[in-house]
Design a protein around this motif. Sequence first.
Motif, PDB file in Angstrom:
ATOM      1  N   GLU A 197       0.843  -1.189   0.000  1.00  0.00           N
ATOM      2  CA  GLU A 197       0.000   0.000   0.000  1.00  0.00           C
ATOM      3  C   GLU A 197       0.882   1.245   0.000  1.00  0.00           C
ATOM      4  OE1 GLU A 197      -4.115   1.615   2.136  1.00  0.00           O
ATOM      5  OE2 GLU A 197      -3.121  -0.217   2.833  1.00  0.00           O
ATOM      6  N   THR A 198       0.326   2.318  -0.555  1.00  0.00           N
ATOM      7  CA  THR A 198       1.008   3.610  -0.581  1.00  0.00           C
ATOM      8  C   THR A 198       0.146   4.644   0.123  1.00  0.00           C
ATOM      9  OG1 THR A 198       2.098   3.079  -2.679  1.00  0.00           O
ATOM     10  CG2 THR A 198       2.005   5.395  -2.059  1.00  0.00           C
ATOM     11  N   PHE A 199       0.768   5.449   0.968  1.00  0.00           N
ATOM     12  CA  PHE A 199       0.068   6.468   1.751  1.00  0.00           C
ATOM     13  C   PHE A 199       0.693   7.838   1.457  1.00  0.00           C
ATOM     14  CE2 PHE A 199       0.370   2.460   3.950  1.00  0.00           C
ATOM     15  CZ  PHE A 199      -0.917   2.200   4.401  1.00  0.00           C
ATOM     16  N   GLN A 200      -0.139   8.872   1.472  1.00  0.00           N
ATOM     17  CA  GLN A 200       0.390  10.219   1.255  1.00  0.00           C
ATOM     18  C   GLN A 200      -0.107  11.168   2.344  1.00  0.00           C
ATOM     19  OE1 GLN A 200      -0.516  13.346  -2.062  1.00  0.00           O
ATOM     20  NE2 GLN A 200       1.153  12.080  -2.837  1.00  0.00           N
ATOM     21  N   PHE A 201       0.801  12.045   2.770  1.00  0.00           N
ATOM     22  CA  PHE A 201       0.495  13.038   3.798  1.00  0.00           C
ATOM     23  C   PHE A 201       0.984  14.404   3.304  1.00  0.00           C
ATOM     24  CE2 PHE A 201       1.341   8.923   5.634  1.00  0.00           C
ATOM     25  CZ  PHE A 201       0.273   8.727   6.499  1.00  0.00           C
ATOM     26  N   ARG A 202       0.254  15.441   3.658  1.00  0.00           N
ATOM     27  CA  ARG A 202       0.649  16.799   3.237  1.00  0.00           C
ATOM     28  C   ARG A 202       1.077  17.615   4.447  1.00  0.00           C
ATOM     29  NH1 ARG A 202      -2.389  19.698  -1.508  1.00  0.00           N
ATOM     30  NH2 ARG A 202      -1.123  18.051  -2.476  1.00  0.00           N
ATOM     31  N   TYR A 203       2.300  18.134   4.357  1.00  0.00           N
ATOM     32  CA  TYR A 203       2.863  18.980   5.416  1.00  0.00           C
ATOM     33  C   TYR A 203       2.823  20.425   4.945  1.00  0.00           C
ATOM     34  CZ  TYR A 203       6.150  20.687   8.957  1.00  0.00           C
ATOM     35  OH  TYR A 203       6.741  21.371   9.997  1.00  0.00           O
ATOM     36  N   ASN A 204       2.147  21.276   5.706  1.00  0.00           N
ATOM     37  CA  ASN A 204       2.048  22.697   5.326  1.00  0.00           C
ATOM     38  C   ASN A 204       2.170  23.590   6.557  1.00  0.00           C
ATOM     39  OD1 ASN A 204      -0.359  22.019   6.494  1.00  0.00           O
ATOM     40  ND2 ASN A 204      -1.667  22.859   4.879  1.00  0.00           N
TER      41      ASN A 204
END
Length: 255
Positions: A197-204
């Motif tokens: 599985e691939t997971f994505q997170f956004r850091y802002n």
Amino acid sequence: MNKAEKSQIIVLIACFACVFLSAALIWNYYKKPADENEALIVTIKYPEYENAVITPVSTMECAIDNEFLHELQQISSSSDGNTDEHSYNYQYDTVPDRIYIKAPDIYVFEQGKSKSSMTPCSVGSIAYYDDAPWFSITAVTIDKLYTGVFDITISIKAFKDIVPVMTTLKIGDVVLDEVRSAPEKETVFENDSYISETFQFRYNRGALSDISDLVNEATFCTEDVFHRISGAQITAECNIPSVKVIIEDSELSSK
């Protein structure tokens, strides 16, 4: 648990079910018989899990002999969320007097921090479930969108049929929720087994030009899961009344 958390869990469970549905539709397309009217349908229920959130695997063994040497060709499978019934369709030439089935494995939703995992966000890190290897992190990438905004993508390879449902990325005091709608999102099953599985997170947070050092110290966290189990008891009935359904390795009788 507040309403927002409950809503998020419901959405995540729906996403998990959609992965299985998509796989089943593709499988059904290639297995579609010449005449669907000649279908033998076996409908099953899991009495001991009637109050649980479950997803059965897409295939169920069905044969006309108790040694399963002459199995019927499965056409398709489907689930009814309103009745908790799961149906498996088979093609046949002659109506058998009896059929033998084996209860399909199921993925059961487990909620709570008792099985939670916190894994260093670095390639090669291994997460554990019940003191046994669960998955390893195979890739971590950082894409800078613009100053202060980054997409962090984490890929894992599974060792067990345990699917994370609630995942977060902890960077210092900041906790990022997964962006499940990201185009990079990918969940891979092969023969109903959880592969990767691939997971994505956004850091802002903040006007940073690089967050590599922060990500190296980050922690990939999992909480709720779908856990695959075998040997669950079932009840079963056939759409052809004259066909007796015999459930192998089950103490519950068929209808």
